[in-house]
Design a protein around this motif. Structure first.
Motif, PDB file in Angstrom:
ATOM      1  N   LEU A 127      46.752  24.838  68.870  1.00  0.00           N
ATOM      2  CA  LEU A 127      47.948  24.149  69.334  1.00  0.00           C
ATOM      3  C   LEU A 127      47.595  22.674  69.474  1.00  0.00           C
ATOM      4  O   LEU A 127      46.808  22.297  70.349  1.00  0.00           O
ATOM      5  N   GLY A 128      48.159  21.867  68.582  1.00  0.00           N
ATOM      6  CA  GLY A 128      47.742  20.475  68.533  1.00  0.00           C
ATOM      7  C   GLY A 128      46.275  20.413  68.124  1.00  0.00           C
ATOM      8  O   GLY A 128      45.873  20.990  67.114  1.00  0.00           O
ATOM      9  N   GLU A 129      45.466  19.743  68.926  1.00  0.00           N
ATOM     10  CA  GLU A 129      44.036  19.632  68.625  1.00  0.00           C
ATOM     11  C   GLU A 129      43.205  20.686  69.361  1.00  0.00           C
ATOM     12  O   GLU A 129      41.989  20.733  69.197  1.00  0.00           O
ATOM     13  N   PRO A 150      53.143  23.510  80.527  1.00  0.00           N
ATOM     14  CA  PRO A 150      52.543  24.032  79.297  1.00  0.00           C
ATOM     15  C   PRO A 150      52.817  23.140  78.096  1.00  0.00           C
ATOM     16  O   PRO A 150      53.778  22.365  78.076  1.00  0.00           O
ATOM     17  N   ALA A 151      51.967  23.293  77.083  1.00  0.00           N
ATOM     18  CA  ALA A 151      52.176  22.588  75.819  1.00  0.00           C
ATOM     19  C   ALA A 151      53.074  23.388  74.884  1.00  0.00           C
ATOM     20  O   ALA A 151      53.520  22.871  73.853  1.00  0.00           O
ATOM     21  N   MET A 152      53.347  24.655  75.260  1.00  0.00           N
ATOM     22  CA  MET A 152      54.226  25.512  74.458  1.00  0.00           C
ATOM     23  C   MET A 152      54.761  26.616  75.340  1.00  0.00           C
ATOM     24  O   MET A 152      54.094  27.052  76.285  1.00  0.00           O
ATOM     25  N   ARG A 162      43.174  29.324  80.736  1.00  0.00           N
ATOM     26  CA  ARG A 162      42.830  27.979  80.249  1.00  0.00           C
ATOM     27  C   ARG A 162      43.654  27.572  79.033  1.00  0.00           C
ATOM     28  O   ARG A 162      43.476  26.486  78.483  1.00  0.00           O
ATOM     29  N   ARG A 163      44.569  28.452  78.615  1.00  0.00           N
ATOM     30  CA  ARG A 163      45.466  28.100  77.520  1.00  0.00           C
ATOM     31  C   ARG A 163      46.719  27.453  78.110  1.00  0.00           C
ATOM     32  O   ARG A 163      47.310  27.983  79.051  1.00  0.00           O
TER      33      ARG A 163
END
Length: 361
Positions: A61-63, A155-157, A79-80
């Motif tokens: 996800l991304g980098e 969250p990033a997603m 940790r996600r």
């Protein structure tokens, strides 16, 4: 952006009962995962979240690389940077709404967590229920709390596994709009699992169609539902044409309404909705009659001139993809195909009864 390449086998008594083999990207916006039960949609979500460990593949996800079978990378769930909204919400029954949301928020102080939780609940229009426990909330309110909690960790997603399936139609329709607004405000990608073609078309910026553990087609939702490229994709999306349009006109004495589909107009049973209201219409592919000539007197209110774009033949069943301003799937028998001498490029007329056009949402 999410990049995922996943392989996972499930075995019973040493025999493979299901195999997932899927590669895809989920960009900004809402990506819909659609397919029949058992096609692998939830397994994909759980693999991304870290609940299921793939046999092979890579998830990034991304980098940030969350999983890579070649390097042995497998980042733990906690940790996600992934939010997950489950079908049954999974709210803590002994905590209030604000406590449920605050549980997910990373902050140095209890006050900081509570303030952010109230802010998220207010964003979803449910701050009034902050001190209520789950049993005191309606299904729609519980869903909003679950959404707020999923967003609490920043969250990033966000992953959503059929989050509206248990709700009534009116509440589901209202929440669909709220989920779209929420994605636009959060500016993070959403991956949304649904069994509803109407929800997929209304929500999705992009759709992935699964069948038996494989992605058989991808693209804009209206395109993949109404123009399956082969028999596997056609089986996955079913025989339903799912069309987005707006209410154009009404003739209440005759019991009909006219829907503008951008490329053509469709007569359907009367719907008490204001003009310009957005609607989703469903038409079963086997409820459409094909004629090589215009028929004068018939009970069908819709006579649409069309051109055959594609013929997909499987045994004694044939799916035609036709263009009449919009793309429509038509299912006929192999005998009818041969008798009418139908092939790509053939000009035809599509006859559709108003009663065969169903308002999905």
């Amino acid at each position: 952006m999410l990049n995922a390449k996943l392989k996972k086998e499930f075995r019973t008594n040493g025999r493979v009962t299901f195999a997932l083999d899927a590669s895809f990207m989920a960009r900004q916006g809402i990506t819909v995962l659609f397919g029949p039960s058992g096609s692998g949609k939830t397994t994909i979500l759980r693999s991304i979240a870290g609940i299921v460990v793939p046999d092979e593949g890579r998830i990034e996800l991304g980098e940030q690389v969350y999983f890579d079978s070649e390097t042995g990378t497998n980042v733990p769930i906690q940790r996600r940077s992934i939010g997950f909204v489950f079908q049954d919400y999974l709210l803590f029954p002994h905590l209030t709404a604000v406590q449920n949301v605050a549980y997910a928020i990373r902050s140095a102080t209890p006050k900081g967590r509570r303030d952010r939780a109230i802010e998220l609940l207010d964003q979803l229009g449910i701050a009034y229920a902050s001190d209520r426990r789950p049993y005191q909330l309606s299904g729609g309110e519980q869903q909003r709390v679950a959404l707020a909690r999923a967003l609490g960790s920043g969250p990033a997603m966000l992953l959503l596994d059929e989050p509206l399936s248990a709700l009534d139609a009116a509440t589901r329709l209202r929440l669909l709009g709220e989920i779209v607004d929420l994605q636009r405000k959060s500016k993070i990608p959403f991956l949304y699992v649904t069994h509803s073609p109407a929800d997929a078309v209304r929500l999705g910026d992009f759709a992935l169609i699964l069948n038996a553990g494989r992605i058989v087609q991808e693209g804009k939702p209206a395109e993949v539902f109404n123009a399956p490229r082969d028999s596997a994709a056609s089986r996955a999306v079913g025989g339903e044409n799912v069309l987005a349009g707006t209410v154009h006109d009404h003739n209440e004495p005759e019991g009909i309404s006219v829907i503008d589909l951008a490329g053509c107009q469709l007569v359907i049973p009367y719907v008490a909705l204001p003009k310009t209201t957005s609607v989703i219409i469903g038409i079963r592919s086997d409820d459409i009659i094909v004629s090589r000539e215009r028929i004068g007197q018939t009970s069908a209110r819709n006579h649409l001139p069309a051109t055959i774009k594609q013929v997909v033949r499987e045994g004694q069943e044939v799916d035609l993809l036709t263009a009449c301003g919009v793309d429509l799937k038509v299912r006929i028998t192999a005998q009818a195909l041969d008798a009418l001498d139908l092939r790509p490029g053939t000009k035809v007329y599509l006859l559709i009864k108003a009663s065969s056009c169903h308002l999905l949402s």
